[in-house]
Scaffold this motif. Structure first.
Motif, PDB file in Angstrom:
ATOM      1  N   PRO A 147     -32.646  16.761 -49.245  1.00  0.00           N
ATOM      2  CA  PRO A 147     -32.189  17.052 -47.887  1.00  0.00           C
ATOM      3  C   PRO A 147     -33.341  17.199 -46.888  1.00  0.00           C
ATOM      4  CG  PRO A 147     -31.824  18.941 -49.325  1.00  0.00           C
ATOM      5  CD  PRO A 147     -32.168  17.788 -50.201  1.00  0.00           C
ATOM      6  N   ALA A 148     -34.478  17.741 -47.335  1.00  0.00           N
ATOM      7  CA  ALA A 148     -35.630  17.867 -46.432  1.00  0.00           C
ATOM      8  C   ALA A 148     -36.159  16.488 -46.045  1.00  0.00           C
ATOM      9  CB  ALA A 148     -36.730  18.690 -47.089  1.00  0.00           C
ATOM     10  N   LEU A 149     -36.140  15.549 -46.984  1.00  0.00           N
ATOM     11  CA  LEU A 149     -36.582  14.191 -46.683  1.00  0.00           C
ATOM     12  C   LEU A 149     -35.610  13.496 -45.732  1.00  0.00           C
ATOM     13  CD1 LEU A 149     -37.832  13.007 -50.198  1.00  0.00           C
ATOM     14  CD2 LEU A 149     -39.232  13.510 -48.198  1.00  0.00           C
ATOM     15  N   VAL A 150     -34.320  13.740 -45.920  1.00  0.00           N
ATOM     16  CA  VAL A 150     -33.323  13.183 -44.999  1.00  0.00           C
ATOM     17  C   VAL A 150     -33.536  13.744 -43.593  1.00  0.00           C
ATOM     18  CG1 VAL A 150     -30.864  13.106 -44.415  1.00  0.00           C
ATOM     19  CG2 VAL A 150     -31.595  12.742 -46.777  1.00  0.00           C
ATOM     20  N   ASP A 151     -33.755  15.050 -43.514  1.00  0.00           N
ATOM     21  CA  ASP A 151     -33.997  15.687 -42.207  1.00  0.00           C
ATOM     22  C   ASP A 151     -35.263  15.145 -41.552  1.00  0.00           C
ATOM     23  OD1 ASP A 151     -31.753  17.148 -42.682  1.00  0.00           O
ATOM     24  OD2 ASP A 151     -32.789  19.032 -43.138  1.00  0.00           O
ATOM     25  N   LEU A 172     -45.402  21.206 -51.668  1.00  0.00           N
ATOM     26  CA  LEU A 172     -44.195  20.773 -50.959  1.00  0.00           C
ATOM     27  C   LEU A 172     -43.983  21.550 -49.660  1.00  0.00           C
ATOM     28  CD1 LEU A 172     -41.721  20.529 -53.983  1.00  0.00           C
ATOM     29  CD2 LEU A 172     -42.922  18.643 -52.846  1.00  0.00           C
ATOM     30  N   LEU A 173     -44.871  22.498 -49.378  1.00  0.00           N
ATOM     31  CA  LEU A 173     -44.699  23.332 -48.186  1.00  0.00           C
ATOM     32  C   LEU A 173     -44.713  22.517 -46.882  1.00  0.00           C
ATOM     33  CD1 LEU A 173     -44.222  26.214 -47.305  1.00  0.00           C
ATOM     34  CD2 LEU A 173     -46.704  26.547 -47.204  1.00  0.00           C
ATOM     35  N   PRO A 174     -45.615  21.537 -46.720  1.00  0.00           N
ATOM     36  CA  PRO A 174     -45.543  20.732 -45.488  1.00  0.00           C
ATOM     37  C   PRO A 174     -44.193  20.054 -45.306  1.00  0.00           C
ATOM     38  CG  PRO A 174     -47.651  20.395 -46.569  1.00  0.00           C
ATOM     39  CD  PRO A 174     -46.807  21.197 -47.523  1.00  0.00           C
ATOM     40  N   LEU A 175     -43.619  19.550 -46.395  1.00  0.00           N
ATOM     41  CA  LEU A 175     -42.294  18.943 -46.316  1.00  0.00           C
ATOM     42  C   LEU A 175     -41.261  19.969 -45.880  1.00  0.00           C
ATOM     43  CD1 LEU A 175     -40.169  16.732 -46.844  1.00  0.00           C
ATOM     44  CD2 LEU A 175     -40.200  17.412 -49.264  1.00  0.00           C
ATOM     45  N   ALA A 176     -41.338  21.178 -46.463  1.00  0.00           N
ATOM     46  CA  ALA A 176     -40.392  22.240 -46.105  1.00  0.00           C
ATOM     47  C   ALA A 176     -40.516  22.630 -44.635  1.00  0.00           C
ATOM     48  CB  ALA A 176     -40.622  23.458 -46.994  1.00  0.00           C
ATOM     49  N   LEU A 177     -41.732  22.473 -44.083  1.00  0.00           N
ATOM     50  CA  LEU A 177     -41.959  22.823 -42.683  1.00  0.00           C
ATOM     51  C   LEU A 177     -41.637  21.674 -41.732  1.00  0.00           C
ATOM     52  CD1 LEU A 177     -45.317  24.776 -43.133  1.00  0.00           C
ATOM     53  CD2 LEU A 177     -43.098  25.750 -42.510  1.00  0.00           C
ATOM     54  N   GLY A 178     -41.226  20.532 -42.301  1.00  0.00           N
ATOM     55  CA  GLY A 178     -40.793  19.420 -41.463  1.00  0.00           C
ATOM     56  C   GLY A 178     -41.784  18.291 -41.330  1.00  0.00           C
ATOM     57  N   SER A 179     -42.924  18.382 -42.014  1.00  0.00           N
ATOM     58  CA  SER A 179     -43.927  17.319 -41.968  1.00  0.00           C
ATOM     59  C   SER A 179     -43.865  16.532 -43.269  1.00  0.00           C
ATOM     60  CB  SER A 179     -45.332  17.909 -41.778  1.00  0.00           C
ATOM     61  OG  SER A 179     -46.316  16.902 -41.871  1.00  0.00           O
ATOM     62  N   ALA A 180     -43.420  15.263 -43.193  1.00  0.00           N
ATOM     63  CA  ALA A 180     -43.218  14.479 -44.415  1.00  0.00           C
ATOM     64  C   ALA A 180     -43.912  13.123 -44.308  1.00  0.00           C
ATOM     65  CB  ALA A 180     -41.730  14.294 -44.682  1.00  0.00           C
TER      66      ALA A 180
END
Length: 412
Positions: free
Chosen positions: A249-253, A307-315
């Motif tokens: 879901p974070a990747l989709v967002d 994975l924290l950058p992904l969780a913060l919206g940076s992917a």
């Protein structure tokens, strides 16, 4: 040739046969599962299938955690002439091949969802049941010192099956079409059938007359088994499952396409997991269960931080791909040591029932935790869930180290 040399040669040959059998069984059992959960999802989505329907297809996977319900039947019934578990593996492996071949007429799978879902469900039943018989046979064939390597092959074979079934099969489909992709999976699955037919299972000597459903829960009477199953493993596994649950879901967002998510999470990140699984199996033999469990837990917690950058919206593609590769690799390492200790608690008479019961509980807990993690993410956000997963992994690691110090197997 001396008698000692002949015995050594026979031992080497038998050892090679055992590990060849283990590799073939675990690789091929996950080929179709990897295709159903990754490759087929991408193919159907490309054909316009709705997300709701794809979600229904994914629920077929619940069959795997439920396989403990019929595991006692695998331990109880079998042919002494053919080999107790071999008499299950031959028809089940054949069932895997035939159910894959049954998919070949449905070119344009998006237009034939009904029969495809039925065939996929049948395949998963065959696969889950084959896993019971395979696990039981492996428990009997491997010594305590060999179980780390055996479970490294198991976990690595599963990930490799995902790479081939979820990645290579899709590439073949894209270039040569549906029938070619399905035939590739069926032919590869059939290779294990030949290995099983050629193998001669050692005669099974029972201590109890006929294991059955009455033995389903007696595995927990062993010293330390309840604390391992109901305390250590849930914390160790839940932490990993919670962290992984937010990835898609974070990747989709973050705007990633479903195809891109499937390739990176199901194929790219699985390749290092294959290598790490084999390495973890070797480490269990060299360092022991306790040290490998601690090392795996610490690395899993560290990789979760990635994975924290992904969780913060940076992917960004590069960083996220590297972080997922590291996470899946350490998750595989954790799986190997957990499966090895589960195998230590599996008794020869009821090996399929014991190992299946122990692993099914952990799998069910992971499913539940993943669902709760998504609900929690709605309240505290992805970073909060990720931090919670790291804390759970570290607690599970500490308790696991203490458990192994008190109850662990010390085989070299």
């Amino acid at each position: 040739m001396t008698t000692a040399t002949a015995v050594a040669d026979d031992t080497t040959r038998l050892g090679a046969e055992r590990f060849r059998l283990i590799t073939a069984l675990y690789f091929t059992q996950w080929l179709g599962v990897g295709f159903l959960t990754i490759g087929l999802v991408a193919i159907l989505r490309e054909g316009g299938t709705s997300l709701a329907t794809l979600g229904l297809l994914q629920t077929i996977g619940i069959i795997w955690p439920l396989k403990f319900l019929w595991a006692p039947l695998i331990d109880r019934y079998g042919s002494r002439r053919i080999g107790h578990y071999r008499s299950w593996l031959i028809p089940l492996q054949l069932g895997l091949v035939l159910s894959l071949l049954a998919l070949t007429p449905f070119v344009g799978p998006s237009d034939h969802l009904g029969p495809i879902i039925v065939i996929c469900a049948l395949y998963v039943v065959f696969s889950a049941t084959q896993d019971i018989a395979a696990d039981a046979l492996v428990v009997r064939l491997l010594t305590a010192g060999e179980r780390g390597l055996g479970n490294g092959i198991q976990v690595g074979g599963n990930y490799l099956g995902s790479v081939v079934g979820g990645g290579l099969a899709v590439l073949v489909y894209d270039r040569f079409g549906w029938v070619a992709a399905i035939l590739l999976l069926a032919v590869l699955t059939a290779t294990a059938l030949g290995v099983v037919i050629a193998y001669r299972e050692p005669e099974r000597e029972l201590v109890v007359e006929r294991p059955g459903y009455r033995d389903l829960l007696t595995v927990f009477r062993q010293k330390g088994c309840r604390s391992w199953t109901f305390l250590v493993v849930p914390l160790y596994y839940v932490g990993a499952a919670v962290g992984y649950a937010i990835v898609s879901p974070a990747l989709v967002d973050a705007g990633w396409s479903l195809t891109r998510i499937g390739i990176v999470t199901g194929v790219v990140a699985s390749v290092p997991a294959v290598l790490t699984s084999l390495g973890a199996g070797w480490l269990v033999g060299r360092l022991g269960r306790r040290r490998t469990l601690v090392l795996g837990g610490l690395l899993l917690a560290l990789s979760s931080l990635g994975l924290l950058p992904l969780a913060l919206g940076s992917a960004t593609t590069l960083w996220t791909s590297l972080a997922l590769c590291l996470f899946m690799a350490t998750y595989a390492m954790a799986n190997v040591v957990v499966y090895t200790i589960n195998m230590d608690y599996s008794r020869a008479d009821s090996a399929g029932t014991d190992f299946t019961t122990l692993t099914s509980f952990a799998l069910a807990i992971s499913f539940i935790a993943a669902g709760l993690a998504l609900g929690l993410a709605q309240l505290v956000g992805y970073p909060g869930v990720l931090v919670a997963s790291i804390v759970l992994v570290l607690i599970g690691t500490a308790l696991g180290a203490r458990h192994q110090q008190r109850h662990g197997v010390t085989a070299a």
